[in-house]
Design an enzyme around this catalytic site. Structure first.
Site, PDB file in Angstrom:
ATOM      1  N   THR A  79       0.753  -1.120  -0.061  1.00  0.00           N
ATOM      2  CA  THR A  79       0.196  -0.132   0.091  1.00  0.00           C
ATOM      3  C   THR A  79       0.660   1.256   0.077  1.00  0.00           C
ATOM      4  O   THR A  79       0.605   2.344  -0.682  1.00  0.00           O
ATOM      5  CB  THR A  79      -0.902  -0.057   1.097  1.00  0.00           C
ATOM      6  OG1 THR A  79      -1.665  -1.029   0.915  1.00  0.00           O
ATOM      7  CG2 THR A  79      -1.576   1.278   1.386  1.00  0.00           C
TER       8      THR A  79
ATOM      9  N   ASP B  86       1.353  -6.437  -4.648  1.00  0.00           N
ATOM     10  CA  ASP B  86       0.628  -6.418  -3.444  1.00  0.00           C
ATOM     11  C   ASP B  86       1.275  -7.838  -2.715  1.00  0.00           C
ATOM     12  O   ASP B  86       1.454  -8.653  -3.313  1.00  0.00           O
ATOM     13  CB  ASP B  86      -1.137  -6.537  -3.743  1.00  0.00           C
ATOM     14  CG  ASP B  86      -1.619  -6.639  -2.479  1.00  0.00           C
ATOM     15  OD1 ASP B  86      -2.769  -5.949  -2.455  1.00  0.00           O
ATOM     16  OD2 ASP B  86      -1.551  -7.760  -1.610  1.00  0.00           O
TER      17      ASP B  86
ATOM     18  N   SER C  56      -0.128  -9.742  -0.963  1.00  0.00           N
ATOM     19  CA  SER C  56      -0.651 -11.134  -1.081  1.00  0.00           C
ATOM     20  C   SER C  56      -0.306 -11.960  -2.173  1.00  0.00           C
ATOM     21  O   SER C  56      -0.514 -13.361  -2.199  1.00  0.00           O
ATOM     22  CB  SER C  56      -2.200 -10.627  -1.510  1.00  0.00           C
ATOM     23  OG  SER C  56      -2.636  -9.617  -0.858  1.00  0.00           O
TER      24      SER C  56
ATOM     25  N   THR D  51       1.541  -4.975   4.125  1.00  0.00           N
ATOM     26  CA  THR D  51       1.138  -5.329   5.570  1.00  0.00           C
ATOM     27  C   THR D  51       0.703  -6.717   5.466  1.00  0.00           C
ATOM     28  O   THR D  51       0.882  -7.502   6.486  1.00  0.00           O
ATOM     29  CB  THR D  51       0.396  -4.257   6.252  1.00  0.00           C
ATOM     30  OG1 THR D  51      -1.015  -4.315   5.600  1.00  0.00           O
ATOM     31  CG2 THR D  51       0.990  -2.915   6.511  1.00  0.00           C
TER      32      THR D  51
ATOM     33  N   THR E 210       2.540 -10.269  14.349  1.00  0.00           N
ATOM     34  CA  THR E 210       1.286 -10.663  13.597  1.00  0.00           C
ATOM     35  C   THR E 210       0.623  -9.382  13.171  1.00  0.00           C
ATOM     36  O   THR E 210       0.304  -8.360  13.956  1.00  0.00           O
ATOM     37  CB  THR E 210       0.487 -11.497  14.673  1.00  0.00           C
ATOM     38  OG1 THR E 210       1.186 -12.715  15.157  1.00  0.00           O
ATOM     39  CG2 THR E 210      -0.906 -11.975  14.078  1.00  0.00           C
TER      40      THR E 210
ATOM     41  N   ARG F  74      -3.285 -26.141  14.219  1.00  0.00           N
ATOM     42  CA  ARG F  74      -3.541 -25.012  15.204  1.00  0.00           C
ATOM     43  C   ARG F  74      -4.599 -25.382  16.017  1.00  0.00           C
ATOM     44  O   ARG F  74      -5.616 -25.911  15.900  1.00  0.00           O
ATOM     45  CB  ARG F  74      -4.218 -23.789  14.391  1.00  0.00           C
ATOM     46  CG  ARG F  74      -2.843 -23.600  13.497  1.00  0.00           C
ATOM     47  CD  ARG F  74      -3.196 -21.922  12.442  1.00  0.00           C
ATOM     48  NE  ARG F  74      -3.643 -20.844  13.641  1.00  0.00           N
ATOM     49  CZ  ARG F  74      -4.473 -20.412  13.621  1.00  0.00           C
ATOM     50  NH1 ARG F  74      -5.710 -20.468  13.101  1.00  0.00           N
ATOM     51  NH2 ARG F  74      -4.646 -19.322  14.654  1.00  0.00           N
TER      52      ARG F  74
END
Ligand code: ASP
Length: 347
Positions: free
Chosen positions: A13, A57, A59, A89, A166, A246
């Site tokens: 960004t 990006d 991602s 981010t 995180t 998890r």
């Protein structure tokens, strides 16, 4: 001597512009970014940059990109005092964790930052983040050594250890947090370093970069309602060598025989399973409950208080080094770059 800093621009960004047609944000080049931060010139530093051919990006981040970033740092390591990586981010915590493992014997600052609003916007957080990241990368202690000698994320009010971080907010300027490790610095009127928790290198060795992380890993998430079929389908995914499981709370999982048997078979088939908690704070205590102890007895490795991002990248890193399942299991229990607390009081 002016501090020499290398900026590695990957996208995110911070450097994005609005697409004229869709109005959605898309990555743009470094020249646009730096033109919007004229204040950088007020820092009396020598600053160079390297940018991804195609800024992305985050991602779209993958292990090849991590190799590029690692190369950019390792190939220029001796020529610079510090490094600032500009990054989206969304996957910043994964990149920070991966780089912390890939850059063995790092003793210079690698400060990763980005922003929630593009640098061209009036209320952008990008300008302040970039300037503060550069200042941290240039900071030296009274002996002339870099204050930060590790991979860290600088975002808004805090500097965090990279492999402890995180992304916690998609909307807030304070987008990152370490839930199990104190901040390395608090940013206010000044930059207040928390010297007791910064990684300190006493014996400087040449940097040893590592590349080619192994992507044959995956997460498996527990939830009440997980069926034997779905669990087995995931655990026995062809080609997968390592699984980050998890679990609930202090590392607990169902005690039902179908569950324990599936996990045991999976480990016997030569795969590695690493247990991390779904809780944002705290870690695995295999002996606190029968539900955790049964799981540990199958050979599942305790991930202690690792973040998910650090757990998955640590597995990718260890398999990428060519270790077999036994060696990976053993090495997962040791800290590589301060990513987990081994001295936690055990229940
Ligand atoms: N999607 C963006 C990225 O990760 C988000 C950001 O940079 O804040 O590249």
């Amino acid at each position: 001597m002016k501090p020499k800093i290398l900026i590695v621009y990957t996208g995110g960004t911070i450097g994005m512009i609005e697409d004229p047609v869709s109005k959605a944000l898309r990555p743009f080049n470094f020249d646009h970014l730096i033109e919007n931060v004229p204040k950088v010139k007020m820092l009396d530093y020598e600053i160079d940059h390297i940018q991804f051919d195609q800024p992305i990006d985050s991602s779209d981040m993958n292990v090849k990109h991590w190799d590029h970033i690692c190369h950019a740092i390792a190939d220029n390591y001796d020529a610079y005092d510090g490094f600032v990586v500009l990054h989206g981010t969304d996957t910043m915590a994964y990149t920070a964790s991966a780089l912390s493992f890939m850059l063995e014997d790092l003793h210079k600052p690698v400060i990763i930052t980005g922003s929630q609003l593009p640098i061209g916007e009036v209320r952008t957080d990008g300008e302040e983040n970039l300037i503060t990241a550069l200042q941290i990368a240039a900071d030296r202690d009274i002996n002339g050594k870099p204050t930060v000698q590790e991979v860290a994320i600088l975002f808004e009010d805090y500097l965090w250890r990279g492999n402890r971080s995180t992304k916690r907010s998609a909307d807030n300027f304070n987008a990152f947090k370490s839930n199990n490790y104190p901040e390395l610095a608090k940013i206010g009127l000044g930059i207040h370093f928390n010297h007791d928790v910064l990684h300190k290198v006493s014996d400087e060795q040449p940097l040893k970069p590592h590349y080619n992380l192994d992507t044959n890993v995956m997460p498996v998430d527990l939830f009440p309602g997980l069926s034997p079929e779905v669990l087995r389908h995931q655990l026995f995914t062809p080609g997968v060598k390592g699984i980050v499981l998890r679990t609930y709370g202090a590392g607990n999982a169902p005690t039902a025989p179908w569950f324990i048997e599936a996990v045991r078979e999976c480990i016997e088939s030569g795969r590695v399973i690493l247990n991390v908690t779904q809780c944002v704070n705290g870690g695995v205590h295999p002996k606190r409950y029968v539900a955790g102890n049964l799981l540990a007895e199958t050979g599942v490795v305790s991930g202690e208080d690792l973040t998910f991002e650090a757990a998955i990248t640590k597995m990718m890193f260890l398999f990428g080094q060519g270790y077999d399942a036994k060696e990976v299991s053993q090495r997962l229990t040791r800290s590589i770059a301060g990513e987990m607390t081994l001295s936690r009081p055990k229940a």
